[in-house]
Motif scaffolding. Structure first.
Motif, mmCIF file in Angstrom:
data_model
loop_
_atom_site.group_PDB
_atom_site.id
_atom_site.type_symbol
_atom_site.label_atom_id
_atom_site.label_comp_id
_atom_site.label_asym_id
_atom_site.label_seq_id
_atom_site.Cartn_x
_atom_site.Cartn_y
_atom_site.Cartn_z
ATOM 1 N N TYR A 1 -6.748 0.745 8.096
ATOM 2 C CA TYR A 1 -5.398 1.292 8.000
ATOM 3 C C TYR A 1 -5.343 2.707 8.560
ATOM 4 O O TYR A 1 -4.446 3.069 9.336
ATOM 5 N N ASP B 1 0.827 -1.209 0.000
ATOM 6 C CA ASP B 1 0.000 0.000 0.000
ATOM 7 C C ASP B 1 0.860 1.258 0.000
ATOM 8 O O ASP B 1 0.509 2.275 -0.606
ATOM 9 N N ASP C 1 -9.191 0.074 4.025
ATOM 10 C CA ASP C 1 -8.611 1.416 4.054
ATOM 11 C C ASP C 1 -8.955 2.140 5.357
ATOM 12 O O ASP C 1 -8.115 2.842 5.931
#
Length: 465
Positions: free
Chosen positions: A369, A51, A366
């Protein structure tokens, strides 16, 4: 390892009504194996770093290097505070003791967010690396890993040290294979590490700005975040005044090398900027060698992820166990979470962190994260504040490992981490801030009015050992 994992003498009987404590059963090697497994260098490399490649391109190695340097300052703070306050409560015990009960409670909430979110984030990467053998849904595979890790977390800690040690060897081999292949198939030189380029969605090239690097530091700090596990294990480490600091610093050094060297090799070895930005490390390994090697590396990474899940569940259950022992909840909840099983592990607390972790595997990745990055940065910030206060009063004379360049290290760390927080996405700040605000309300309405019976940080009687 035999010496460090040997059985300890039977503890003296506890006085009726005294808080339960964990057994001191591991030394530096065992603690380092468990802590390294929580950093889980290979699964971090294969699950989290892609990522970063997607947003930072050739600046990924530089960002991780800067994050590792910041983590040295963080590790100094953890080492000093962990030897002053050797408790399974980790950050919250340290901060409560040195910076006040409210600050400690907020650190606990942030650490609880991290310990609940990080394992499923890592676990969901399992499906990608089992793909050469079997195709699985990422959420289902992640949930399965979390449940398996929960079962393993119910075992004796010494047994888990051996299990995770074997898995750790496999993941280090996988990282080494990636590094060797990447350097052997280098398409660019050292200058690429500071070229600050990333492929865009249209096949072109964009420049990575300094602000993007600063924003990426929240995830870069997360990359080596697991070294703090040594502090959570401090109540089970023999001679904590000496061994906590050794374990923290050794783990950070080893994990930084294991992660950063392959990242540099991947940056050199990717055939073009688009492949680097795509971040498909497994495909790169196959292209550099053959499908058999790619499959071997993928399976090693899958085992590393399972390994990480086991250690993270072990760590996280200790946090919840300690919070119950320290009366953070209504009494019926405290009694349940503080129960120890036949293997000496806090079995209810283990289930309480493992099962919700399986459920979180079905949440948007996402968001997980982003909230994790903000939580880790905020937690480190409060730990740095506590480190700044660690030499006041009687703590000045308490036997402990002492960081060099105090107070400059915590002051600089506070400033840098505060700035990193200002560069994070608003939605992630709002999510984390909302949870923190709710926790503050719980503090104001329930914990603060009961200072003599709630939120009482417990230190082991042998903390001076």
């Amino acid at each position: 390892m035999t010496d460090t994992l040997r059985p300890v003498d039977t503890a003296l009987p506890e006085a009726p009504g005294s808080p339960q404590t964990l057994k001191r059963s591991i030394g530096v090697v065992g603690g380092t194996l468990l802590t390294l497994s929580c950093v889980t260098p290979a699964s971090t490399l294969f699950v989290v770093v892609p990522d970063l490649f997607g947003s930072l391109g050739t600046a990924t190695a530089l960002t991780i290097a800067i994050g590792s340097l910041l983590c040295i300052a963080v590790a100094f703070c953890y080492s000093e505070l962990g030897t002053l306050i050797p408790s399974a409560g980790g950050e919250y015990a340290m901060v409560s003791t040195l910076a006040g009960r409210l600050a400690g409670w907020l650190v606990f909430v942030l650490s609880l967010l991290v310990v609940l979110i990080v394992p499923p984030v890592i676990a969901m990467g399992t499906a990608d690396y089992l793909a050469p053998v079997v195709h699985l849904d990422p959420s289902l595979a992640g949930a399965g890993v979390m449940l398996l890790a929960t079962l393993a977390g119910l075992l004796d800690l010494r047994a888990n040290a051996w299990i995770t040690g074997v898995f750790l060897v496999l993941e280090v081999i996988a990282a080494a294979v990636v590094a060797v292949l990447g350097f052997a198939h280098g398409h660019r030189g050292p200058g690429s590490l500071v070229s600050m380029r990333v492929a865009d969605a249209h096949g072109g090239t964009d420049t990575v700005t300094a602000m993007l690097v600063v924003s990426g530091l929240a995830i870069a700090l997360f990359v080596t975040q697991g070294f703090s596990t040594a502090v959570y294990l401090s109540e089970e480490l023999e001679h904590p005044r000496r061994n906590v600091a050794r374990t923290v610093l050794a783990t950070l050094a080893i994990s930084s090398v294991i992660i950063l060297v392959p990242v540099v090799a991947i940056t050199f070895g990717a055939s073009d900027l688009a492949q680097l930005t795509g971040g498909d490390i497994g495909a790169m390994v196959t292209a550099w060698s053959n499908s058999a090697v790619g499959t071997f590396v993928s399976l090693c990474v899958a085992l590393a992820i399972i390994n990480a899940g086991i250690v993270m569940v072990i760590q996280n259950s200790r946090v919840l166990f300690a919070s119950a022992r320290d009366k953070a909840w209504p009494e019926p909840v405290n009694q349940v979470f503080a129960k120890l099983g036949r293997f000496g592990s806090p079995w209810v607390a283990t289930l309480a962190v493992g099962v919700p972790g399986a459920a979180l595997c079905f949440v948007n990745l996402d968001t997980l994260y982003g909230v994790t990055g903000v939580s880790v940065t905020g937690m480190y910030l409060l730990v740095a504040v506590a480190a700044l206060l660690s030499r006041r009063g009687h703590h000045r004379h308490t036997p402990a490992w002492r960081m060099p360049l105090w107070p400059a290290v915590p002051v600089l760390l506070i400033a840098v981490l505060a700035y990193i927080l200002t560069q994070q996405e608003t939605s992630y700040l709002l999510w984390t801030g909302g949870i923190t605000a709710a926790a503050t309300l719980y503090w104001a309405l329930y914990l603060r009015p009961r200072p003599d019976t709630r939120w009482l940080v417990t230190l082991p009687e042998d903390a001076q050992a």
